[in-house]
Design a protein around this motif. Sequence first.
Motif, mmCIF file in Angstrom:
data_model
loop_
_atom_site.group_PDB
_atom_site.id
_atom_site.type_symbol
_atom_site.label_atom_id
_atom_site.label_comp_id
_atom_site.label_asym_id
_atom_site.label_seq_id
_atom_site.Cartn_x
_atom_site.Cartn_y
_atom_site.Cartn_z
ATOM 1 N N GLY A 8 0.770 -1.230 0.000
ATOM 2 C CA GLY A 8 0.000 0.000 0.000
ATOM 3 C C GLY A 8 0.801 1.279 0.000
ATOM 4 O O GLY A 8 0.225 2.363 -0.141
ATOM 5 N N GLY A 9 2.120 1.192 0.164
ATOM 6 C CA GLY A 9 2.933 2.388 0.139
ATOM 7 C C GLY A 9 3.017 2.978 -1.252
ATOM 8 O O GLY A 9 2.636 2.356 -2.241
ATOM 9 N N GLY A 10 3.519 4.202 -1.327
ATOM 10 C CA GLY A 10 3.651 4.866 -2.609
ATOM 11 C C GLY A 10 3.866 6.351 -2.463
ATOM 12 O O GLY A 10 4.207 6.843 -1.388
ATOM 13 N N VAL A 12 2.242 10.123 -2.833
ATOM 14 C CA VAL A 12 0.999 10.882 -2.851
ATOM 15 C C VAL A 12 1.302 12.352 -2.600
ATOM 16 O O VAL A 12 2.358 12.706 -2.077
ATOM 17 C CB VAL A 12 -0.015 10.381 -1.803
ATOM 18 C CG1 VAL A 12 -0.422 8.944 -2.093
ATOM 19 C CG2 VAL A 12 0.552 10.508 -0.399
ATOM 20 N N SER A 17 -4.434 10.497 0.724
ATOM 21 C CA SER A 17 -4.602 9.354 1.615
ATOM 22 C C SER A 17 -3.915 8.122 1.061
ATOM 23 O O SER A 17 -3.751 7.969 -0.154
ATOM 24 C CB SER A 17 -6.089 9.034 1.810
ATOM 25 O OG SER A 17 -6.780 10.102 2.432
ATOM 26 N N LEU A 18 -3.511 7.248 1.962
ATOM 27 C CA LEU A 18 -2.993 5.938 1.629
ATOM 28 C C LEU A 18 -3.510 4.933 2.639
ATOM 29 O O LEU A 18 -3.762 5.282 3.799
ATOM 30 C CB LEU A 18 -1.464 5.905 1.640
ATOM 31 C CG LEU A 18 -0.709 6.483 0.449
ATOM 32 C CD1 LEU A 18 0.790 6.464 0.735
ATOM 33 C CD2 LEU A 18 -1.013 5.710 -0.825
ATOM 34 N N LYS A 19 -3.636 3.694 2.199
ATOM 35 C CA LYS A 19 -4.039 2.603 3.067
ATOM 36 C C LYS A 19 -2.956 1.535 3.042
ATOM 37 O O LYS A 19 -2.704 0.926 2.000
ATOM 38 C CB LYS A 19 -5.371 2.018 2.602
ATOM 39 C CG LYS A 19 -5.909 0.885 3.462
ATOM 40 C CD LYS A 19 -7.243 0.391 2.911
ATOM 41 C CE LYS A 19 -7.819 -0.754 3.711
ATOM 42 N NZ LYS A 19 -9.110 -1.219 3.157
ATOM 43 N N LEU A 20 -2.317 1.321 4.181
ATOM 44 C CA LEU A 20 -1.294 0.301 4.315
ATOM 45 C C LEU A 20 -1.894 -0.963 4.905
ATOM 46 O O LEU A 20 -2.651 -0.899 5.876
ATOM 47 C CB LEU A 20 -0.150 0.777 5.204
ATOM 48 C CG LEU A 20 0.548 2.084 4.822
ATOM 49 C CD1 LEU A 20 1.715 2.342 5.769
ATOM 50 C CD2 LEU A 20 1.025 2.049 3.377
ATOM 51 N N GLN A 79 -4.972 3.181 7.967
ATOM 52 C CA GLN A 79 -5.574 4.153 7.063
ATOM 53 C C GLN A 79 -4.994 5.521 7.382
ATOM 54 O O GLN A 79 -5.137 6.012 8.502
ATOM 55 C CB GLN A 79 -7.090 4.164 7.211
ATOM 56 C CG GLN A 79 -7.793 5.198 6.341
ATOM 57 C CD GLN A 79 -7.665 4.900 4.871
ATOM 58 O OE1 GLN A 79 -7.951 3.796 4.421
ATOM 59 N NE2 GLN A 79 -7.211 5.889 4.098
ATOM 60 N N ASN A 81 -4.900 9.476 6.411
ATOM 61 C CA ASN A 81 -5.585 10.577 5.751
ATOM 62 C C ASN A 81 -4.871 11.890 6.039
ATOM 63 O O ASN A 81 -4.086 11.996 6.981
ATOM 64 C CB ASN A 81 -7.041 10.662 6.225
ATOM 65 C CG ASN A 81 -7.831 9.416 5.931
ATOM 66 O OD1 ASN A 81 -7.703 8.816 4.864
ATOM 67 N ND2 ASN A 81 -8.682 9.016 6.877
ATOM 68 N N VAL A 108 6.574 5.290 2.100
ATOM 69 C CA VAL A 108 5.523 6.288 1.920
ATOM 70 C C VAL A 108 6.201 7.629 1.675
ATOM 71 O O VAL A 108 7.000 8.084 2.493
ATOM 72 C CB VAL A 108 4.594 6.375 3.142
ATOM 73 C CG1 VAL A 108 3.644 7.567 3.014
ATOM 74 C CG2 VAL A 108 3.815 5.081 3.304
ATOM 75 N N VAL A 110 5.333 11.641 0.661
ATOM 76 C CA VAL A 110 4.304 12.666 0.529
ATOM 77 C C VAL A 110 4.957 13.915 -0.034
ATOM 78 O O VAL A 110 5.839 14.509 0.596
ATOM 79 C CB VAL A 110 3.625 12.975 1.867
ATOM 80 C CG1 VAL A 110 2.483 13.969 1.666
ATOM 81 C CG2 VAL A 110 3.103 11.693 2.508
#
Length: 112
Positions: A8-10, A12, A17-20, A79, A81, A108, A110
């Motif tokens: 779920g990382g990446g 943004v 928002s991201l969900k790990l 989660q 946000n 992650v 940002v």
Amino acid sequence: QVQLVESGGGLVQAGGSLKLSCVASGSIFNAMGWYRQAPGKQRELVAAIFDGGSTSIAGFVKGRFTISRDNAKNTVVLQMNSLKPEDTAVYYCWASRGRTYWGQGTQVTVSS
């Protein structure tokens, strides 16, 4: 070996928002959670969730991050946000049952 697999990382943009997700093999654990480490900084405990559903959320993400757990699937979800550039870090999943096991981490990033 117990294996924890994170996803779920990446990358943004700020405010996104991201969900790990983290899936642990085999055992049912007493507690699961996440910590993070940014380059040049010490690791920070982000969140934990225990049997019975009680949770602990770090002050620097409180109100923005939520942790949940599916015991039947040995899965923990973070989660995230309203992400900020200072949230950029490698996020590590952990699970505990007599000892603590660790995932390999997911990046992650940002952007501002």
